[in-house]
Write a protein that holds these residues in place. Sequence first.
Motif, PDB file in Angstrom:
ATOM      1  N   UNK A 134       0.860  -1.404   0.444  1.00  0.00           N
ATOM      2  CA  UNK A 134      -0.006   0.039   0.478  1.00  0.00           C
ATOM      3  C   UNK A 134       0.631   1.473  -0.274  1.00  0.00           C
ATOM      4  N   UNK A 135       1.798   1.244  -0.117  1.00  0.00           N
ATOM      5  CA  UNK A 135       3.305   2.242  -0.647  1.00  0.00           C
ATOM      6  C   UNK A 135       3.908   2.581   0.930  1.00  0.00           C
ATOM      7  N   UNK A 140       8.183   4.029   8.305  1.00  0.00           N
ATOM      8  CA  UNK A 140       6.320   3.952   8.236  1.00  0.00           C
ATOM      9  C   UNK A 140       5.727   1.801   8.713  1.00  0.00           C
TER      10      UNK A 140
ATOM     11  N   UNK B 113      -5.656   3.271   6.786  1.00  0.00           N
ATOM     12  CA  UNK B 113      -4.144   3.033   6.902  1.00  0.00           C
ATOM     13  C   UNK B 113      -3.294   3.802   5.591  1.00  0.00           C
ATOM     14  N   UNK B 114      -3.656   3.113   4.633  1.00  0.00           N
ATOM     15  CA  UNK B 114      -3.068   3.524   3.769  1.00  0.00           C
ATOM     16  C   UNK B 114      -3.303   4.921   3.292  1.00  0.00           C
ATOM     17  N   UNK B 116      -4.444   7.185   5.279  1.00  0.00           N
ATOM     18  CA  UNK B 116      -3.957   8.232   6.035  1.00  0.00           C
ATOM     19  C   UNK B 116      -2.375   8.604   6.426  1.00  0.00           C
ATOM     20  N   UNK B 117      -1.675   7.441   6.469  1.00  0.00           N
ATOM     21  CA  UNK B 117       0.165   7.304   6.130  1.00  0.00           C
ATOM     22  C   UNK B 117       0.558   7.211   4.624  1.00  0.00           C
ATOM     23  N   UNK B 118       0.174   6.695   3.714  1.00  0.00           N
ATOM     24  CA  UNK B 118       0.442   6.919   2.478  1.00  0.00           C
ATOM     25  C   UNK B 118      -0.668   8.375   1.398  1.00  0.00           C
ATOM     26  N   UNK B 120      -2.377  11.174   2.970  1.00  0.00           N
ATOM     27  CA  UNK B 120      -1.947  12.159   3.590  1.00  0.00           C
ATOM     28  C   UNK B 120      -3.609  12.491   3.884  1.00  0.00           C
TER      29      UNK B 120
END
Lengths: 234, 260
Positions: A134-135, A140, B113-114, B116-118, B120
Amino acid sequence: MGKAFDFTLILEFIPTLVKYLGITLEILFFSIILGILIGLVAAIPKIFKIPILKQLVTIYISFIRGTPIIIQLFLVYYGLPALFNLFHIDLSRVDALYFVIITYAISNGAIFAEIFRGAILAINSGQTEAAYTIGMTPSQNFRRIIFPQALRIAFPNIGNSVIGSLKDTSLAFTIGVMDMMGRGETLIASTAHALEVYISLSIIYYAIVIIIENIFKVYERYLNRYQPDEISAV
Amino acid sequence: MNKRAIGVKRMIEITNLKKNFGPNEVLKGINLKVNKGDIISIIGPSGSGKTTLLRCLNYLEKPDEGIITIGEVSINARKVHKKDIYTLRKKSAMVFQSYNLFQHKTALQNVMEGLIVVQKKNIKEAQEIATELLRKVGLEHKTKAFPSHLSGGQQQRVGIARALALNPEVILFDEPTSALDPELVGEVLSVIAKIAKEGKTMIIVTHELNFAREISDRIIFMDNGVIVEEGSPKEIFVEQKEERTKQFLKRMVPELDYSI
């Protein structure tokens, strides 16, 4: 142990001794925090199999495991000033308390390193792969996926180490630190009621351990919230 | 399946992809082109390299040689930069055989998750997207459940929602139903079929031949590290030209004997 046993003295000694609990907890707190930092750093070479560093860490851990804490304490207490002397730095006026904290931090660090290594390796690599797809970046992934789960696995062992470490602080008096145990020794010298002092001390230590244990239990239940029911029920 | 009559756009191009595990040649120079919106199923015996091929597409496995292009991102295995890998990975999402959900996060958090984290996104927006996706895979009542409290089929549907969340151009499915109890396979396949109708480019490694036949625009049969034969479902399942394809299908679906 000259005088006759006097039960009431126990109740009298406890408040006197408890005044020194602060020193005991100070040693515990700083040696655990520093120990966790040392442990995290020391776990890295073993997890990522970094040559040379990995061997150094292995020797460090096996040395700590293989020697009694009281000897480690004396090695640091006498060894550090000798070492610094070579560079013309005088440590003779440094409070003995710092030597105790350094010793226990080094000792805890070795134990934490092993705990962390085991816990981190226990997280299946599939979740890391999922994070990458998922990148997410490796850091992280570590912060958000691996570390929180490793903490859960490591937690019972960390709890045991904290309790073990609390009890080990009772050796600090051997280099002249005035913690509860140190105060107890002076009480014995002045009153000659050794048994009463040791009973008082054991009551205090035991009570603290029970309190710590219960705090850990509550947190452990929280960490286990995402476990299958049969495991989290334990 | 004539939805792409005119104006096809190339989505994936793989050129001469090679991968060894030690002395073991797993991929022996794969060439493959996939158009936008194509649904490709890769079939073949265990050890044929189909999962490795899929994992090379997002660099979970680093190929030894070859060029992978997804959309406008292109990576040559001979000179790879970390940054390229991240860009390539953002083009695709993967659904794993063993789900690989984040165990300490709820179904909703797994999908968020992705985002938020990736990407943003803020929490509120991520929550809305994730809730909508969980509804799509039929799990709106399980948003707060942890993976360990879900069945395999439910976990895999969360896995699919997580893959969809980043709105990737390609979704890679690595044997999405192989780890499931037989009675749970259907619910996952029907979710995949639903997504397939939305025009996403999909590559599916599967042993569910009937499913592959129904859903795919194109079937790729791999054996021993090479693409042996590729074509429409009819060309592969009914009019196959290669002996190895025939043999494989005979083993997998004995009833095909009658229809040939």
